[in-house]
Design an enzyme around this catalytic site. Structure first.
Site, PDB file in Angstrom:
ATOM      1  CB  ILE A   2      -0.950   0.001   1.205  1.00 22.43           C
ATOM      2  CG1 ILE A   2      -1.852  -1.239   1.187  1.00 22.43           C
ATOM      3  CG2 ILE A   2      -1.815   1.266   1.193  1.00 22.43           C
ATOM      4  CD1 ILE A   2      -2.726  -1.375   2.422  1.00 22.43           C
ATOM      5  CB  SER A  26       8.675   3.087   7.446  1.00 19.94           C
ATOM      6  OG  SER A  26       9.955   3.189   6.848  1.00 19.94           O
ATOM      7  CE  LYS A  52      -5.464  -2.571  11.643  1.00 23.41           C
ATOM      8  NZ  LYS A  52      -4.828  -1.590  10.737  1.00 23.41           N
TER       9      LYS A  52
END
Length: 210
Positions: free
Chosen positions: A14, A33, A145
């Site tokens: 992604i 990152s 999540k």
């Protein structure tokens, strides 16, 4: 509108697809990152950071703003998990804390920092089916999540935050089940750009098949 995007958790699927998509659309792209990268240009920069630490978020926005200005898009792809096996109560608290930090608190901090700098920001969080589906082995990821899905829906419904937009993006497989490891980077990138170009807030939980 400034054409600047920050991509948190820039991996090979992604993250890479989104970087290429937005560069080709004329955006300045900052990727973030834990892994250092040397690729850089006038329109591309990489920032090394540990997203297990929510306090790392504000300095990242400061760096991007000094270089280019306030971002118009923030994409949060970073994710964390501690596998619990068949016992969902077996995660050590320090490991569970890291998961919650990466999946919820740092994402929340990124949305808040993006909005503070640009009240027309579009924020995207790459979720999965775990906000509405319980999988015993993935309980730590599911908690993070689900929590993020909640505050994203709240932000999307808050008129005070308009014209900013907030989305939880959930890819499913062609049969409608969880995508799991079959994540389609290009499909995510296409969707991010399409939603970013829409001025009105749409349904905040975006489920798509790819």
């Amino acid at each position: 509108m400034s054409k600047i995007i920050i991509i948190f958790g820039s991996g090979a699927r992604i993250g890479q697809a989104s970087t290429e998509k937005f560069l080709s659309a004329g955006y300045k792209v900052a990727t973030v990152s834990r892994t250092p990268k040397t690729t850089s240009s006038d329109n591309l920069a990489h920032i090394t950071a540990d997203l297990d630490d929510p306090y790392s978020i504000e300095p990242i926005f400061d760096q991007v703003q000094r270089r280019w200005g306030a971002p118009s898009i923030v994409v949060y792809i970073a994710a964390s998990m501690y596998a619990t096996g068949e016992n969902p109560l077996s995660a050590p608290i320090d490991e569970f804390t890291k998961v919650i930090n990466a999946n919820t608190l740092s994402a929340y901090a990124a949305a808040a920092a993006g909005y503070k700098r640009n009240n027309n920001v579009a924020f995207f969080f790459t979720g999965n089916a775990l906000n509405s589906m319980v999988m015993t082995k993935l309980v730590t990821a599911g908690v993070g999540k689900a929590a993020s899905a909640h505050w994203i829906e709240a932000a999307a419904k808050a008129e005070q935050l308009r014209p900013a937009r907030f989305y939880y993006v959930d890819q499913r497989n062609p049969e409608g089940g969880p995508a799991m490891n079959a994540v389609n980077g290009e499909a995510h990138a296409d969707l991010f750009l399409k939603l970013a170009e829409q001025e009105e807030q749409g349904e905040p939980i975006v489920v798509f098949r790819a």
